[in-house]
Motif scaffolding. Sequence first.
Motif, PDB file in Angstrom:
ATOM      1  N   UNK A   1       0.896  -1.344   0.241  1.00  0.00           N
ATOM      2  CA  UNK A   1      -0.118  -0.049  -0.013  1.00  0.00           C
ATOM      3  C   UNK A   1       0.935   1.078  -0.089  1.00  0.00           C
ATOM      4  N   UNK A   2       0.661   2.082  -0.880  1.00  0.00           N
ATOM      5  CA  UNK A   2       1.339   3.568  -0.822  1.00  0.00           C
ATOM      6  C   UNK A   2       0.416   4.532  -0.419  1.00  0.00           C
ATOM      7  N   UNK A   3       0.670   5.216   0.473  1.00  0.00           N
ATOM      8  CA  UNK A   3      -0.149   6.505   1.083  1.00  0.00           C
ATOM      9  C   UNK A   3      -1.697   6.129   0.982  1.00  0.00           C
ATOM     10  N   UNK A   4      -1.950   4.761   1.551  1.00  0.00           N
ATOM     11  CA  UNK A   4      -3.302   4.362   1.547  1.00  0.00           C
ATOM     12  C   UNK A   4      -4.050   3.902   0.419  1.00  0.00           C
ATOM     13  N   UNK A   5      -3.195   3.822  -0.623  1.00  0.00           N
ATOM     14  CA  UNK A   5      -3.529   3.429  -1.928  1.00  0.00           C
ATOM     15  C   UNK A   5      -3.311   2.049  -2.237  1.00  0.00           C
ATOM     16  N   UNK A   6      -4.148   1.068  -2.579  1.00  0.00           N
ATOM     17  CA  UNK A   6      -3.688  -0.352  -2.681  1.00  0.00           C
ATOM     18  C   UNK A   6      -3.025  -0.666  -4.160  1.00  0.00           C
ATOM     19  N   UNK A   7      -2.154  -1.611  -4.079  1.00  0.00           N
ATOM     20  CA  UNK A   7      -1.604  -2.080  -5.250  1.00  0.00           C
ATOM     21  C   UNK A   7      -2.368  -2.864  -6.154  1.00  0.00           C
ATOM     22  N   UNK A   8      -2.672  -2.478  -7.432  1.00  0.00           N
ATOM     23  CA  UNK A   8      -3.729  -3.274  -8.478  1.00  0.00           C
ATOM     24  C   UNK A   8      -3.149  -4.132  -9.348  1.00  0.00           C
ATOM     25  N   UNK A   9      -1.565  -4.162  -9.491  1.00  0.00           N
ATOM     26  CA  UNK A   9      -1.189  -5.049 -10.454  1.00  0.00           C
ATOM     27  C   UNK A   9       0.142  -4.299 -11.185  1.00  0.00           C
ATOM     28  N   UNK A  10       0.186  -4.649 -12.517  1.00  0.00           N
ATOM     29  CA  UNK A  10       1.340  -4.131 -13.404  1.00  0.00           C
ATOM     30  C   UNK A  10       1.177  -3.339 -14.417  1.00  0.00           C
ATOM     31  N   UNK A  11       1.958  -2.339 -14.609  1.00  0.00           N
ATOM     32  CA  UNK A  11       1.464  -1.441 -15.908  1.00  0.00           C
ATOM     33  C   UNK A  11       1.416  -2.014 -17.238  1.00  0.00           C
ATOM     34  N   UNK A  12       1.638  -3.423 -17.462  1.00  0.00           N
ATOM     35  CA  UNK A  12       1.390  -4.009 -18.645  1.00  0.00           C
ATOM     36  C   UNK A  12      -0.105  -4.526 -18.694  1.00  0.00           C
ATOM     37  N   UNK A  13      -0.627  -4.526 -17.601  1.00  0.00           N
ATOM     38  CA  UNK A  13      -2.083  -4.917 -17.586  1.00  0.00           C
ATOM     39  C   UNK A  13      -2.907  -3.675 -17.481  1.00  0.00           C
ATOM     40  N   UNK A  14      -2.537  -2.414 -17.751  1.00  0.00           N
ATOM     41  CA  UNK A  14      -3.149  -1.383 -17.480  1.00  0.00           C
ATOM     42  C   UNK A  14      -4.694  -1.194 -18.004  1.00  0.00           C
ATOM     43  N   UNK A  15      -5.067  -1.671 -19.238  1.00  0.00           N
ATOM     44  CA  UNK A  15      -6.492  -1.582 -19.822  1.00  0.00           C
ATOM     45  C   UNK A  15      -7.299  -2.336 -18.988  1.00  0.00           C
ATOM     46  N   UNK A  16      -6.815  -3.779 -18.425  1.00  0.00           N
ATOM     47  CA  UNK A  16      -7.662  -4.438 -17.574  1.00  0.00           C
ATOM     48  C   UNK A  16      -7.869  -3.870 -16.207  1.00  0.00           C
ATOM     49  N   UNK A  17      -6.688  -3.226 -15.834  1.00  0.00           N
ATOM     50  CA  UNK A  17      -7.124  -2.864 -14.468  1.00  0.00           C
ATOM     51  C   UNK A  17      -7.792  -1.498 -14.310  1.00  0.00           C
ATOM     52  N   UNK A  18      -7.596  -0.562 -15.567  1.00  0.00           N
ATOM     53  CA  UNK A  18      -8.796   0.419 -15.497  1.00  0.00           C
ATOM     54  C   UNK A  18     -10.104  -0.175 -15.423  1.00  0.00           C
ATOM     55  N   UNK A  19     -10.330  -0.980 -16.162  1.00  0.00           N
ATOM     56  CA  UNK A  19     -11.708  -1.698 -16.408  1.00  0.00           C
ATOM     57  C   UNK A  19     -12.218  -2.109 -15.002  1.00  0.00           C
ATOM     58  N   UNK A  20     -11.117  -2.988 -14.373  1.00  0.00           N
ATOM     59  CA  UNK A  20     -11.579  -3.669 -12.967  1.00  0.00           C
ATOM     60  C   UNK A  20     -11.793  -2.758 -11.732  1.00  0.00           C
ATOM     61  N   UNK A  21     -10.687  -1.676 -11.965  1.00  0.00           N
ATOM     62  CA  UNK A  21     -11.105  -0.660 -10.608  1.00  0.00           C
ATOM     63  C   UNK A  21     -12.122   0.287 -10.894  1.00  0.00           C
ATOM     64  N   UNK A  22     -12.658   0.581 -11.965  1.00  0.00           N
ATOM     65  CA  UNK A  22     -13.478   1.754 -12.163  1.00  0.00           C
ATOM     66  C   UNK A  22     -12.968   3.011 -12.298  1.00  0.00           C
ATOM     67  N   UNK A  23     -11.562   3.053 -12.549  1.00  0.00           N
ATOM     68  CA  UNK A  23     -10.892   4.294 -12.661  1.00  0.00           C
ATOM     69  C   UNK A  23     -11.392   5.126 -13.729  1.00  0.00           C
ATOM     70  N   UNK A  24     -11.426   6.407 -13.553  1.00  0.00           N
ATOM     71  CA  UNK A  24     -11.926   7.228 -14.464  1.00  0.00           C
ATOM     72  C   UNK A  24     -10.789   8.306 -15.093  1.00  0.00           C
ATOM     73  N   UNK A  25      -9.695   8.143 -14.591  1.00  0.00           N
ATOM     74  CA  UNK A  25      -8.547   9.117 -14.773  1.00  0.00           C
ATOM     75  C   UNK A  25      -7.221   8.332 -14.427  1.00  0.00           C
ATOM     76  N   UNK A  26      -6.272   8.597 -15.384  1.00  0.00           N
ATOM     77  CA  UNK A  26      -4.900   7.755 -15.198  1.00  0.00           C
ATOM     78  C   UNK A  26      -3.984   8.641 -14.960  1.00  0.00           C
ATOM     79  N   UNK A  27      -3.059   8.750 -13.914  1.00  0.00           N
ATOM     80  CA  UNK A  27      -1.917   9.732 -13.796  1.00  0.00           C
ATOM     81  C   UNK A  27      -0.712   9.161 -13.580  1.00  0.00           C
ATOM     82  N   UNK A  28       0.268   9.750 -14.356  1.00  0.00           N
ATOM     83  CA  UNK A  28       1.558   9.135 -14.724  1.00  0.00           C
ATOM     84  C   UNK A  28       2.321   9.482 -13.392  1.00  0.00           C
ATOM     85  N   UNK A  29       2.860   8.605 -12.558  1.00  0.00           N
ATOM     86  CA  UNK A  29       3.744   8.937 -11.516  1.00  0.00           C
ATOM     87  C   UNK A  29       5.071   8.169 -11.394  1.00  0.00           C
TER      88      UNK A  29
END
Length: 215
Positions: free
Chosen positions: A186-214
């Motif tokens: 966990x980073x600053x209260x945010x959970x780890x959701x996987x790897x950048x190679x699975x980004x599209x799947x992670x967006x769908x699974x998490x319900x994210x509406x914005x992606x931030x490059x960090x």
Amino acid sequence: MSSGMNGFHVSERRLLLFVLDIGAGIVALLAVTWARDSWEAEGNAPVLSWVSVLAAIHYFVVRATEANDLRRATNPFQGAYDGVVAWLAAFGASLLVPYLSAPLLGSRLTVALVASTGTVLVATGRLAYAGLVRQPRLITRYLVVGDGPAAQAIIEAVHASLGGDHEVVGYVSVGASALGHAQSSVVSGAPWLGFGTDLTETIVRSGATAVVEGT
């Protein structure tokens, strides 16, 4: 970052809060003074002067207090409290401006009526704002790409500076940091959701509406 269609920018939301607050205060001032025949009293400054003085003072009070704190404003009770306190402080201060403000000090009843009417209207506007921005379809959900210092700073900034209508759903690891990454991290209260190679799947699974490059 992809912002989608979720709500206004921070500056626009602060402006909306101010317009709601000062609009409610002006309506209270004009309605009560009109009902009590204060507009045409001899020696009065123009009504536009009353409104201008109240709006100017209210602006500075809001800027100097927590009344424009978006995180507090998304909490119905904190937001209403902050808005009402700012309104009462601004209204009280406006009465002390000679020649330009509404001449209400000669009538305690009129002062009480304006203050109480404004309190009800400001609180109602704040409750409506909090209810609106907390609608699920208006919440911006961020997925942070990366897990280093930059990603941590972004996550902490969202938590500290934005309202309850912004949340971080998690982060994904990329590059060398993805190797051997613990799934419970966990980073600053945010959970780890996987790897950048699975980004599209992670967006769908998490319900994210914005992606931030960090990274």
